[in-house]
Each structure stands twice: as structure tokens, then as C-alpha cells.
Scaffold this motif. Structure first.
Motif, short mmCIF file in Angstrom:
data_model
loop_
_atom_site.label_atom_id
_atom_site.label_comp_id
_atom_site.label_asym_id
_atom_site.label_seq_id
_atom_site.Cartn_x
_atom_site.Cartn_y
_atom_site.Cartn_z
N SER A 12 0.85 -1.20 0.00
CA SER A 12 0.00 0.00 0.00
C SER A 12 0.88 1.25 0.00
O SER A 12 2.10 1.18 0.24
CB SER A 12 -0.85 -0.10 1.28
N ARG A 35 2.00 -7.74 5.31
CA ARG A 35 1.19 -8.86 5.81
C ARG A 35 0.17 -9.32 4.78
O ARG A 35 -0.08 -10.50 4.63
CB ARG A 35 0.44 -8.44 7.10
N TYR A 146 2.98 8.22 18.10
CA TYR A 146 3.48 8.10 16.72
C TYR A 146 4.75 8.92 16.56
O TYR A 146 5.76 8.45 16.04
CB TYR A 146 2.41 8.55 15.71
N THR A 181 -2.19 8.81 1.48
CA THR A 181 -2.09 7.36 1.30
C THR A 181 -3.13 6.75 2.25
O THR A 181 -3.70 7.49 3.06
CB THR A 181 -0.69 6.83 1.72
N1 LIG Z 1 1.25 9.02 4.55
C1 LIG Z 1 1.79 9.89 5.37
O1 LIG Z 1 1.24 10.99 5.60
C2 LIG Z 1 3.13 9.59 5.98
C3 LIG Z 1 3.93 10.68 6.35
C4 LIG Z 1 5.17 10.44 6.92
C5 LIG Z 1 5.63 9.14 7.08
N2 LIG Z 1 4.84 8.09 6.72
C6 LIG Z 1 5.37 6.74 6.91
O2 LIG Z 1 5.37 6.07 5.67
C7 LIG Z 1 5.36 4.65 5.89
C8 LIG Z 1 4.37 4.00 4.95
O3 LIG Z 1 3.10 4.53 5.20
P1 LIG Z 1 2.05 4.85 4.06
O4 LIG Z 1 1.73 6.29 4.11
O5 LIG Z 1 2.49 4.26 2.77
O6 LIG Z 1 0.77 4.09 4.68
P2 LIG Z 1 -0.02 2.78 4.22
O7 LIG Z 1 -0.52 2.95 2.85
O8 LIG Z 1 -0.98 2.52 5.31
O9 LIG Z 1 1.11 1.65 4.19
C9 LIG Z 1 1.63 1.06 5.34
C10 LIG Z 1 2.35 -0.22 4.97
O10 LIG Z 1 2.94 -0.77 6.15
C11 LIG Z 1 2.58 -2.15 6.22
N3 LIG Z 1 2.51 -2.60 7.61
C12 LIG Z 1 1.82 -2.04 8.63
N4 LIG Z 1 1.93 -2.80 9.72
C13 LIG Z 1 2.72 -3.86 9.39
C14 LIG Z 1 3.19 -5.01 10.08
N5 LIG Z 1 2.89 -5.25 11.36
N6 LIG Z 1 3.97 -5.89 9.40
C15 LIG Z 1 4.28 -5.69 8.12
N7 LIG Z 1 3.87 -4.63 7.40
C16 LIG Z 1 3.09 -3.74 8.03
C17 LIG Z 1 1.23 -2.25 5.53
O11 LIG Z 1 1.05 -3.56 4.99
P3 LIG Z 1 0.06 -4.66 5.59
O12 LIG Z 1 -1.07 -3.97 6.28
O13 LIG Z 1 -0.35 -5.44 4.37
O14 LIG Z 1 0.92 -5.45 6.49
C18 LIG Z 1 1.40 -1.26 4.38
O15 LIG Z 1 2.02 -1.88 3.28
C19 LIG Z 1 5.05 4.46 7.38
O16 LIG Z 1 6.25 4.14 8.05
C20 LIG Z 1 4.55 5.83 7.82
O17 LIG Z 1 4.81 6.08 9.18
C21 LIG Z 1 3.59 8.30 6.16
#
Ligand SMILES: NC(=O)c1ccc[n+]([C@@H]2O[C@H](COP(=O)([O-])OP(=O)(O)OC[C@H]3O[C@@H](n4cnc5c(N)ncnc54)[C@H](OP(=O)(O)O)[C@@H]3O)[C@@H](O)[C@H]2O)c1
Length: 274
Positions: A12, A35, A146, A181
Motif C-alpha cells: 500500500s 502482511r 506516533y 495514502t
Molecule cells: N502518509 C503519510 O502521511 C506519511 C507521512 C510520513 C511518514 N509516513 C510513513 O510512511 C510509511 C508508509 O506509510 P504509508 O503512508 O504508505 O501508509 P499505508 O498505505 O498505510 O502503508 C503502510 C504499509 O505498512 C505495512 N505494515 C503495517 N503494519 C505492518 C506489520 N505489522 N507488518 C508488516 N507490514 C506492516 C502495511 O502492509 P500490511 O497492512 O499489508 O501489512 C502497508 O504496506 C510508514 O512508516 C509511515 O509512518 C507516512
């Protein structure tokens, strides 16, 4: 050179977008984890190797690394990206939710990095890309846990960069601000935001409406995704990339302002946008 690249959190958001771009535009070998196995299938169809993994199963992380080495080769570049946002107040978030936030965002990332370091050190080459956040610099009411997880990953990544640089391994931190996202949906649906009664009900209501608006107005993944791909593949890279204007602004504010003015600016900013 054709590299073996391993991306966690690839089902994702950022991880999926970066993996898709790499598969589309490069001939690197792309290994993906998360996962939800079914969501990795799209990437498999485009040529990725999928390794379903819960990042909190630390032994499985090391087994996964072995599988990758046997099937795709030794990892040249790793992006530790799996993570989620858990919002709620300092007092009300239960112990298990607090621990889980660190198990995924911090310990899972650490163990994944530790699984590849010995082989990278032996080859005196490799790159670790860490998805950090503007929350590595700033914290605010309603998102302390967080932000603490991202402050931790920044501290660990900084130490790692200094320890591992002399061994020929680079560490790159990506610091996005809010980006559109599925992250927002996951973070805003947890139980610790919708506290209808109690001392923080009004604060969390304001916080939720601020976050909803912020995610609504946030930029798409494309710029951060492009920086991630660059960080994984370019010959020369920076140690830190702040990929959104909010990330640049917030990290500057946190450095320049005294604490009382910082608190005021954040409080007023939240009220204005909610
Ligand atoms: N979007 C924002 O505003 C933002 C800003 C700054 C930083 N970030 C960081 O960017 C990273 C990715 O987030 P995103 O925005 O792309 O959100 P997202 O679309 O919700 O993606 C999160 C990903 O992490 C995986 N994940 C969550 N828990 C997990 C677990 N226990 N084991 C394995 N995989 C796990 C999910 O896969 P499954 O659920 O399939 O396991 C998913 O692929 C995160 O570290 C987040 O803190 C996001």
C-alpha cells in the motif's frame, strides 16, 4: 548494476508506489513484503518477488532475509517502510497499543535492518533507506506516541549512519509530511481518537477534524515515491530528504522556536484548519 532491492510495507501507499515505479522503469530485482499477501500479487504479476511478513515477527524477518538471498540474491538496498500511525493522548492510549506502535515502527524496522547488515558489511557495500517522517522532528497533542516512534527511528538511523558509513554502507532517511495514502484512514479509525467523554474529548475532536482536513489537502505520493526510488538506486544520495513543504517547514519551526512559542503556533495552526 542490477541491484536486489527489498521494500517492506509494499502492499500500500509509499511502498507500493515505489515498487511499481521500480518494476516499471528499472531492471532491478524487486523483493516486497507486507502482511496482506493478496495485495502483493499485483507486484508479483509485474515481476516482483513477494515475501509476506508481519514485521513484528522478528524471527520471521531473519528467515525472510534468508529466503530472499536464496531466491533473488544478497540485498543491495533495503527500504524499511512498514509502519502506521496511532493517534491518541498520552494518558488514554492503552499500554498494549503504545507497545505495538513501537514494535512495528521501531523494533520491526531495526530488526529488518539488522538482518541485512552482516552481509552488506562483508561486501562493504549497501544502502538502507528509512521511511521516517516530519514527526521525527515535531510532536503535538494527540500524536505523541506516533511522533515518539519516528523520533526514535531518526535517533537510531543517525547513530547507524555514523557507525556503518566507514563500512561502505549508506543510510538515507526520507522525511515526508502528511501525504495522501491509506495511512490517514488507518490512523483515524483507531479507538483512542473518538473519546466521546472525558478530559480530552474536545481536544481529540479538534485534532481529528484537523487531521481529516490535512489528509484531504495533502499532496499525492508521487514526489515522495520518486525520491524513494532515487534514494534506492542513484549512485550519489543525500543522508536526509524532506519530501513535502510541511516537512521542511515543521522541522525548521521545531529548531528555531522556543518551546512555548512552538506550542502556541501548533495549537493555533490546528484550531485554524480544523
Ligand atoms: N502518509 C503519510 O502521511 C506519511 C507521512 C510520513 C511518514 N509516513 C510513513 O510512511 C510509511 C508508509 O506509510 P504509508 O503512508 O504508505 O501508509 P499505508 O498505505 O498505510 O502503508 C503502510 C504499509 O505498512 C505495512 N505494515 C503495517 N503494519 C505492518 C506489520 N505489522 N507488518 C508488516 N507490514 C506492516 C502495511 O502492509 P500490511 O497492512 O499489508 O501489512 C502497508 O504496506 C510508514 O512508516 C509511515 O509512518 C507516512
Amino acid at each position: 548494476m542490477r541491484k536486489v532491492i527489498w521494500i517492506t510495507g509494499a502492499s500500500s501507499g509509499f511502498g507500493l508506489a515505489a515498487a511499481l515505479k521500480l518494476l516499471r522503469e528499472t531492471d532491478h530485482i524487486i523483493c516486497v513484503s507486507a502482511r496482506r499477501e493478496s495485495l502483493l500479487d499485483t507486484l508479483v504479476k509485474k515481476g516482483a518477488y513477494a515475501y509476506p511478513l508481519d514485521i513484528t515477527d522478528y524471527e520471521e524477518i531473519f528467515r525472510t532475509k534468508e529466503k530472499i538471498e536464496n531466491e533473488a540474491g544478497e540485498v543491495d538496498a533495503l527500504m524499511v517502510n512498514a509502519g502506521y500511525g496511532m493517534y491518541g493522548t498520552f494518558e488514554e492510549v492503552p499500554n498494549e497499543a503504545m507497545i505495538r506502535q513501537f514494535e512495528v515502527n521501531v523494533f520491526g524496522a531495526v530488526e529488518t535492518i539488522r538482518s541485512v547488515l552482516p552481509s552488506m558489511r562483508k561486501r562493504s557495500s549497501g544502502r538502507i533507506v528509512i521511511t521516517s517522517s516530519s514527526a521525527a522532528h515535531v510532536s503535538s497533542a494527540g500524536m505523541g506516541y506516533y511522533a515518539a516512534s519516528k523520533h526514535s527511528i531518526k535517533a537510531l538511523g543517525t547513530a547507524l549512519r555514523q557507525e556503518i558509513g566507514p563500512h561502505g554502507i549508506e543510510v538515507v532517511m526520507i522525511e515526508p509530511g502528511i501525504v495522501r495514502t491509506p495511512f490517514g484512514e488507518t490512523a483515524l479509525k483507531n479507538n483512542y481518537i473518538d473519546t466521546e467523554k472525558g478530559p480530552y474529548a474536545s481536544l481529540m475532536k479538534t485534532f481529528k477534524s484537523f487531521m481529516l482536513k490535512s489528509f484531504d489537502r495533502a499532496p499525492s505520493v508521487s514526489h515522495t515515491r520518486d525520491i524513494m526510488v532515487k534514494a534506492l538506486t542513484d549512485d550519489r544520495v543525500k543522508s536526509v530528504y524532506r519530501t513535502t513543504s510541511s516537512s521542511l517547514g515543521l522541522s525548521l519551526l521545531s529548531k528555531l522556536l522556543p518551546a512555548s512559542i512552538y506550542d502556541f503556533v501548533i495549537r493555533e495552526g490546528v484550531k485554524k484548519l480544523r
